[in-house]
Each structure stands twice: as structure tokens, then as C-alpha cells.
Design a protein around this motif. Structure first.
Motif, PDB file in Angstrom:
ATOM      1  N   VAL A  99       0.820  -1.213   0.000  1.00 48.04           N
ATOM      2  CA  VAL A  99       0.000   0.000   0.000  1.00 48.04           C
ATOM      3  C   VAL A  99       0.852   1.259   0.000  1.00 48.04           C
ATOM      4  N   LEU A 100       1.662   1.431   1.039  1.00 47.32           N
ATOM      5  CA  LEU A 100       2.400   2.685   1.196  1.00 47.32           C
ATOM      6  C   LEU A 100       3.479   2.862   0.124  1.00 47.32           C
ATOM      7  N   ARG A 101       4.197   1.795  -0.205  1.00 50.66           N
ATOM      8  CA  ARG A 101       5.268   1.941  -1.209  1.00 50.66           C
ATOM      9  C   ARG A 101       4.706   2.333  -2.584  1.00 50.66           C
ATOM     10  N   PRO A 102       3.683   1.644  -3.117  1.00 49.54           N
ATOM     11  CA  PRO A 102       3.128   2.109  -4.405  1.00 49.54           C
ATOM     12  C   PRO A 102       2.584   3.532  -4.344  1.00 49.54           C
ATOM     13  N   ALA A 103       1.957   3.892  -3.222  1.00 47.55           N
ATOM     14  CA  ALA A 103       1.423   5.252  -3.102  1.00 47.55           C
ATOM     15  C   ALA A 103       2.549   6.285  -3.117  1.00 47.55           C
ATOM     16  N   ALA A 104       3.641   6.005  -2.374  1.00 46.30           N
ATOM     17  CA  ALA A 104       4.771   6.939  -2.345  1.00 46.30           C
ATOM     18  C   ALA A 104       5.433   7.036  -3.714  1.00 46.30           C
TER      19      ALA A 104
END
Length: 270
Positions: free
Chosen positions: A113-118
Motif C-alpha cells: 500500500v504505502l510503497r506504491p502510493a509513495a
């Protein structure tokens, strides 16, 4: 038949098939270039192109000598330009550093979640030019240096975030393992195992981005985002070529000084 009479195989850099494919590739590139050239120049008025040297010489003759008395009106816009670049860089750093740690595969708390969003935020901000950001922000916030600062900041996020998260991913795992073996927490591993390794890259990236932002902030005034670009736009609209020449010289001198400062700072801290 003797062994000496047997002909040795002749070495070739490429097989006939590869040579044919290479020539076909070059032919395709030439055809693509010709097609693109035709598309780009189909509305070109070539009479203006042939007359361009005369027009450039006429403008140059009008621009010299520069109007040095106009310099007193450039100090404040020049100071605004430097502030736009500096404050925009600092704001971009403040937003890019957390994104870089979220985007790096070895420090992100969530790969799904967080890595693709960042990564999406980093790519999105890097894909849009600062001039386009300035156009959008001037439409939202109105003209002024605030729009310029935010435009520089948003453009800097992608640049700093990408280079920084790549530096984080390239850290030496042995140092991280050594800190982990002492029973350190995740915060301590980050503080003592990863951050010291990426600090030189962080300093170099930040100073380099500030140097780039000096150049970019000088033209944001063309769209109403403040700085010396506003004076340039005003002089261009009035066809005041001596003033335009002076502003160009001031921008050139500012960029040269920022390049020298950037090189000295990188040499001192890296």
C-alpha cells in the motif's frame, strides 16, 4: 588431407541475420525521423525561418548596450527569485524525505500500500514541469511568490524523492545487520544503520536541487509566480530590449554564482 590444409573459421562480429536486422533498424529510425520532421514542420512558415538571422541581428542591435540604470529595479525581484528557490527547495525536502523512506523497499512499512502510493507521488510530481505547476497554482492562489515557492517545492519532491530512495535501497546491508544484532529497535536501525549511509547523498542531492531551482525560479515570473521573471515578462511586452538584455545578464550571473556556491558546498560536506 593434412591438418594444415583445413581452413580456420572466419570470425564475424555479427551474423548475416543480425546485420540485416541492424540495417533494418537503422532504416526504420530514419523513416521515423523523416515522418516526425514532416509532422513538426508542416505548419512552419519557412520565409520566417530564412529571415531569422536578420531578425536576430536586429533584436541584438536594439538590445546593446544593456540599460544599466534599470538595475536598481531588479534587486528586489532577484532577491525574491533566490527566496523562491531556497524556500521551495526546503519545503520540497521536508515532503520528499518521508516519501523516500516509504518508497524504498528496505525501509517501507508496507510494500503493498504505502510503497506504491509513495512511488506514485514521486513519479507524478516529477512528471509535471515547474512552469506548469506555477500556472496551476497562480490560477488557484493568485499571482505572487507563494505560487512560485509551492511550484518549486512540488517539482523538487519527485527529483529528491527518487534519488534519495534509490540511495536508501543501495545502503550496505552489513551495517544494518550489525546494528540489528545488538538488539536495536526499528527506529534505532534506521537512525544508526541507514541514515548515516545516505546522509552524503542527501546533502549532495539537496544542494544540487537548489542549484537547479535557481534556474527554474528565474522564469516562473513569466506566468505570474513572482521573481525576476515578472520583470522579464514586462520588458518583453514593452519590447524594451536593453532591459531584456540586462535581465538576461543578471540571470546568467546568478546562475553562475549559484553553480559556484553549489560546487563549493558539495565539496565541503561530501
Amino acid at each position: 588431407m593434412s591438418v594444415a590444409s583445413v581452413e580456420a573459421p572466419v570470425w564475424a562480429h555479427r551474423t548475416p541475420r543480425k546485420r540485416l536486422m541492424l540495417w533494418a533498424g537503422w532504416l526504420a529510425c530514419v523513416a521515423l525521423f523523416v515522418w516526425c520532421w514532416e509532422r513538426m514542420t508542416q505548419r512552419t512558415i519557412w520565409a520566417f525561418v530564412w529571415d531569422a538571422p536578420n531578425a536576430a541581428a536586429d533584436i541584438a542591435s536594439r538590445a546593446f548596450p544593456p540599460r544599466w540604470s534599470y538595475m536598481e529595479r531588479l534587486w528586489a525581484p532577484l532577491w525574491d527569485t533566490i527566496n523562491i528557490a531556497t524556500l521551495g527547495t526546503l519545503l520540497g525536502i521536508a515532503m520528499a524525505v518521508p516519501l523516500a523512506f516509504l518508497a524504498a523497499s528496505n525501509t517501507t512499512p508496507s510494500r503493498l500500500v504505502l510503497r506504491p502510493a509513495a512511488l506514485f507521488v514521486i513519479v507524478a510530481t516529477r512528471s509535471i514541469n515547474s512552469l506548469i505547476w506555477a500556472l496551476l497554482l497562480v490560477s488557484i492562489l493568485g499571482p505572487g511568490i507563494l505560487a512560485g515557492i509551492l511550484a518549486i517545492a512540488l517539482r523538487s519532491i519527485g527529483f529528491i524523492g527518487k534519488l534519495l530512495y534509490e540511495a536508501i535501497e543501495e545502503t550496505d546491508i552489513r551495517q544494518v545487520e550489525a546494528v540489528t544484532a545488538t538488539g536495536a529497535s526499528q527506529g534505532q536501525i534506521l537512525t544508526y544503520g541507514i541514515v548515516p549511509q545516505v546522509l552524503p547523498s542527501f546533502y549532495g542531492i539537496s544542494v544540487f536541487r537548489w542549484d537547479i531551482n535557481i534556474r527554474e525560479s528565474a522564469i516562473l515570473g513569466l506566468v505570474g509566480a513572482g521573481g525576476i521573471g515578472a520583470q522579464l515578462n514586462s520588458s518583453l511586452n514593452m519590447l524594451a530590449w536593453p532591459q531584456v538584455m540586462l535581465i538576461i545578464l543578471v540571470i546568467l550571473g546568478t546562475v553562475v554564482v549559484s553553480e559556484w556556491v553549489s560546487a563549493k558546498v558539495r565539496h565541503a560536506i561530501i
